[in-house]
Write a protein that holds these residues in place. Structure first.
Motif, PDB file in Angstrom:
ATOM      1  N   ASP A   1       0.724  -1.156   0.123  1.00  0.00           N
ATOM      2  CA  ASP A   1       0.003   0.009  -0.093  1.00  0.00           C
ATOM      3  C   ASP A   1       0.857   1.294  -0.080  1.00  0.00           C
ATOM      4  O   ASP A   1       0.579   2.219  -0.687  1.00  0.00           O
ATOM      5  CB  ASP A   1      -1.113  -0.141   1.204  1.00  0.00           C
ATOM      6  N   LEU A   2       1.967   1.302   0.781  1.00  0.00           N
ATOM      7  CA  LEU A   2       2.942   2.237   0.815  1.00  0.00           C
ATOM      8  C   LEU A   2       3.815   2.529  -0.304  1.00  0.00           C
ATOM      9  O   LEU A   2       4.359   3.603  -0.818  1.00  0.00           O
ATOM     10  CB  LEU A   2       3.714   2.398   2.196  1.00  0.00           C
ATOM     11  N   GLY A   3       4.054   1.382  -0.890  1.00  0.00           N
ATOM     12  CA  GLY A   3       4.972   1.351  -2.087  1.00  0.00           C
ATOM     13  C   GLY A   3       6.662   1.390  -1.851  1.00  0.00           C
ATOM     14  O   GLY A   3       7.296   1.988  -2.559  1.00  0.00           O
ATOM     15  N   VAL A   4       6.789   0.912  -0.467  1.00  0.00           N
ATOM     16  CA  VAL A   4       8.097   0.826  -0.034  1.00  0.00           C
ATOM     17  C   VAL A   4       8.341  -0.212   0.852  1.00  0.00           C
ATOM     18  O   VAL A   4       7.515  -0.988   1.437  1.00  0.00           O
ATOM     19  CB  VAL A   4       8.485   2.089   0.956  1.00  0.00           C
ATOM     20  N   ARG A   5       9.754  -0.536   1.045  1.00  0.00           N
ATOM     21  CA  ARG A   5      10.062  -1.670   1.852  1.00  0.00           C
ATOM     22  C   ARG A   5      10.118  -1.351   3.390  1.00  0.00           C
ATOM     23  O   ARG A   5      10.850  -0.029   3.479  1.00  0.00           O
ATOM     24  CB  ARG A   5      11.055  -2.301   1.594  1.00  0.00           C
ATOM     25  N   LEU A   6       9.407  -1.699   4.253  1.00  0.00           N
ATOM     26  CA  LEU A   6       9.661  -1.256   5.859  1.00  0.00           C
ATOM     27  C   LEU A   6      10.682  -2.057   6.445  1.00  0.00           C
ATOM     28  O   LEU A   6      11.221  -1.631   7.463  1.00  0.00           O
ATOM     29  CB  LEU A   6       8.110  -1.315   6.405  1.00  0.00           C
ATOM     30  N   PHE A   7      10.862  -3.354   6.156  1.00  0.00           N
ATOM     31  CA  PHE A   7      11.771  -4.422   7.022  1.00  0.00           C
ATOM     32  C   PHE A   7      12.628  -4.831   5.919  1.00  0.00           C
ATOM     33  O   PHE A   7      12.323  -5.236   4.852  1.00  0.00           O
ATOM     34  CB  PHE A   7      10.875  -5.287   7.714  1.00  0.00           C
ATOM     35  N   THR A   8      13.717  -5.202   6.205  1.00  0.00           N
ATOM     36  CA  THR A   8      14.902  -5.953   5.614  1.00  0.00           C
ATOM     37  C   THR A   8      14.801  -7.289   6.543  1.00  0.00           C
ATOM     38  O   THR A   8      15.099  -7.389   7.698  1.00  0.00           O
ATOM     39  CB  THR A   8      16.195  -5.144   5.605  1.00  0.00           C
ATOM     40  N   ARG A   9      14.620  -8.391   5.843  1.00  0.00           N
ATOM     41  CA  ARG A   9      14.428  -9.699   6.534  1.00  0.00           C
ATOM     42  C   ARG A   9      16.120 -10.214   6.607  1.00  0.00           C
ATOM     43  O   ARG A   9      16.522 -10.271   5.456  1.00  0.00           O
ATOM     44  CB  ARG A   9      13.729 -10.634   5.846  1.00  0.00           C
ATOM     45  N   THR A  10      16.328 -10.702   7.965  1.00  0.00           N
ATOM     46  CA  THR A  10      17.753 -11.120   8.119  1.00  0.00           C
ATOM     47  C   THR A  10      17.475 -12.498   8.848  1.00  0.00           C
ATOM     48  O   THR A  10      16.280 -12.742   9.135  1.00  0.00           O
ATOM     49  CB  THR A  10      18.505 -10.364   8.820  1.00  0.00           C
ATOM     50  N   ALA A  11      18.593 -13.456   8.789  1.00  0.00           N
ATOM     51  CA  ALA A  11      18.546 -14.630   9.537  1.00  0.00           C
ATOM     52  C   ALA A  11      18.651 -14.304  11.117  1.00  0.00           C
ATOM     53  O   ALA A  11      17.967 -15.203  11.898  1.00  0.00           O
ATOM     54  CB  ALA A  11      20.012 -15.253   9.516  1.00  0.00           C
ATOM     55  N   ARG A  12      18.532 -13.034  11.626  1.00  0.00           N
ATOM     56  CA  ARG A  12      18.694 -12.897  12.948  1.00  0.00           C
ATOM     57  C   ARG A  12      16.855 -12.323  13.136  1.00  0.00           C
ATOM     58  O   ARG A  12      16.768 -11.880  14.308  1.00  0.00           O
ATOM     59  CB  ARG A  12      19.434 -11.757  13.515  1.00  0.00           C
ATOM     60  N   GLY A  13      16.163 -11.808  12.208  1.00  0.00           N
ATOM     61  CA  GLY A  13      14.907 -11.402  12.456  1.00  0.00           C
ATOM     62  C   GLY A  13      14.601 -10.078  11.375  1.00  0.00           C
ATOM     63  O   GLY A  13      14.902 -10.617  10.164  1.00  0.00           O
ATOM     64  N   ALA A  14      14.250  -9.095  11.729  1.00  0.00           N
ATOM     65  CA  ALA A  14      13.795  -8.174  10.625  1.00  0.00           C
ATOM     66  C   ALA A  14      14.347  -6.838  11.335  1.00  0.00           C
ATOM     67  O   ALA A  14      13.979  -6.327  12.354  1.00  0.00           O
ATOM     68  CB  ALA A  14      12.165  -8.052  10.657  1.00  0.00           C
ATOM     69  N   ARG A  15      14.792  -5.891  10.485  1.00  0.00           N
ATOM     70  CA  ARG A  15      15.449  -4.920  10.688  1.00  0.00           C
ATOM     71  C   ARG A  15      14.747  -3.831   9.919  1.00  0.00           C
ATOM     72  O   ARG A  15      14.577  -3.990   8.794  1.00  0.00           O
ATOM     73  CB  ARG A  15      16.873  -4.944  10.503  1.00  0.00           C
ATOM     74  N   LEU A  16      14.495  -2.551  10.530  1.00  0.00           N
ATOM     75  CA  LEU A  16      13.760  -1.390   9.868  1.00  0.00           C
ATOM     76  C   LEU A  16      14.646  -1.014   8.936  1.00  0.00           C
ATOM     77  O   LEU A  16      15.800  -0.797   9.000  1.00  0.00           O
ATOM     78  CB  LEU A  16      13.335  -0.389  10.910  1.00  0.00           C
ATOM     79  N   THR A  17      14.032  -0.757   7.762  1.00  0.00           N
ATOM     80  CA  THR A  17      14.859  -0.020   6.638  1.00  0.00           C
ATOM     81  C   THR A  17      14.791   1.445   6.907  1.00  0.00           C
ATOM     82  O   THR A  17      14.105   1.924   7.888  1.00  0.00           O
ATOM     83  CB  THR A  17      14.000   0.083   5.140  1.00  0.00           C
ATOM     84  N   VAL A  18      15.287   2.496   6.055  1.00  0.00           N
ATOM     85  CA  VAL A  18      15.260   3.970   6.394  1.00  0.00           C
ATOM     86  C   VAL A  18      13.820   4.180   6.337  1.00  0.00           C
ATOM     87  O   VAL A  18      13.526   5.078   7.066  1.00  0.00           O
ATOM     88  CB  VAL A  18      16.159   4.453   5.508  1.00  0.00           C
ATOM     89  N   ASP A  19      12.910   3.752   5.265  1.00  0.00           N
ATOM     90  CA  ASP A  19      11.658   4.214   5.139  1.00  0.00           C
ATOM     91  C   ASP A  19      11.012   3.706   6.410  1.00  0.00           C
ATOM     92  O   ASP A  19      10.180   4.599   7.064  1.00  0.00           O
ATOM     93  CB  ASP A  19      11.058   3.672   3.768  1.00  0.00           C
TER      94      ASP A  19
END
Length: 308
Positions: free
Chosen positions: A37-55
């Motif tokens: 809906d926002l047209g952006v990535r909010l999280f970067t998925r990693t092996a340790r979990g989910a990290r917020l993107t700049v957006d």
């Protein structure tokens, strides 16, 4: 939005799912839908979990504020969470004064004071529907005959004062009797036919031969006070505890009506199964206070004598 904030705080979709009592797949779907809906990535998925993107970092404080606004909106109307909502008909009248005194005694209770432009039947409908938690009105039937779960209890006995200008023949009186008022015009424009106050003044007029004039357009209390101040003939009746303000130049006089003192009996009306936690405290406060009114001879309408 709530899922996004919980996931951002938790740092892992699995932990967010546990906090929200949903599956991890549900969390992933909600986040994906929000990102689409926002047209952006909010999280970067990693092996340790989910990290917020700049957006995601930029979006997080606004998401928190939206949740706070939603919580306040919910609390403003949901019974048990919103402020105790009480109808007083007018903020000038004795019930409003009583509620202000209640607020001073219980600062921790949030009050929402409203003025419904309805008579007692309309106010009871509002209480029954949960629109308001309580109202102050004159009840024209014994409390035991009200439809369940509506309850009522005596709250205020409001005596009258005569309000006149400085040129009125009674302007210099320390008090007046109802019999003295029979020779004077009592001006009360805009009184709704069939209302409890219209019935009250009809009984008062019949008992003492008063002339209650309800004719004329209604321009508001300020305009009425201005006309009374200028007139040597006009007068009106006001509650003893009603609050009115006018310029000093008006020199209006408030004169107690006694021997007997006409009493307008008001009750607190509520719904017996209303769960609002502050309602019982308001009822206890009202019940612990004397109903008021002057000592000596009193006059009440027929329905006021049997309200209990």
């Amino acid at each position: 939005m709530r899922t996004f904030v919980v996931a951002a705080d938790a740092g892992r979709f699995q932990d967010a799912a546990a906090a929200l009592s949903v599956t991890q797949q549900a969390v992933s779907k909600r986040i994906a839908a929000l990102e689409k809906d926002l047209g952006v990535r909010l999280f970067t998925r990693t092996a340790r979990g989910a990290r917020l993107t700049v957006d995601g970092q930029a979006f997080l404080p606004h998401a928190r504020e939206l949740l706070r606004v939603a919580a306040r909106a919910d609390a403003s109307v949901r019974p048990g969470r919103r402020a105790l909502r009480v109808d007083v008909q007018s903020r000038r009248t004795a019930p409003a004064v009583l509620l202000q005194e209640f607020h001073r005694s219980y600062r921790d209770i949030e009050l929402d004071v409203v003025t419904l432009t309805v008579d007692v039947e309309g106010a009871i409908d509002a209480v029954e529907a949960g629109t308001v938690d309580a109202t102050f009105h004159a009840v024209r039937v014994p409390a035991g005959r009200l439809p369940p779960p509506i309850r009522a209890a005596p709250a205020l006995d409001e005596p009258h004062e005569l309000l006149v200008g400085p040129r009125h023949p009674l302007a210099g009186a320390r008090s007046v009797t109802p019999a003295q008022l029979a020779a004077h015009r009592i001006w009360m424009p805009g009184m709704a036919p069939g209302s409890e106050w219209a019935q009250y003044y009809a009984e008062l007029s019949a008992a003492f031969g008063l002339t209650i004039d309800v004719d004329g357009p209604v321009f508001g209390y300020e305009a009425q006070l201005a006309e009374i101040a200028e007139s040597p003939r006009l007068a009106t009746l006001v509650g003893e505890h009603s609050r009115y303000l006018w310029p000093d130049s008006y020199d209006l006089r408030r004169i107690p009506v006694r021997d007997p003192a006409p009493i307008y009996p008001m009750s607190l009306i509520w719904r017996d199964d209303n769960p609002h936690p502050a309602l019982s405290r308001l009822r206890s406060y009202v019940g612990s206070r004397p109903a008021g009114g002057p000592a000596g001879e009193r006059w009440l309408p027929n329905w006021g004598r049997v309200r209990e």
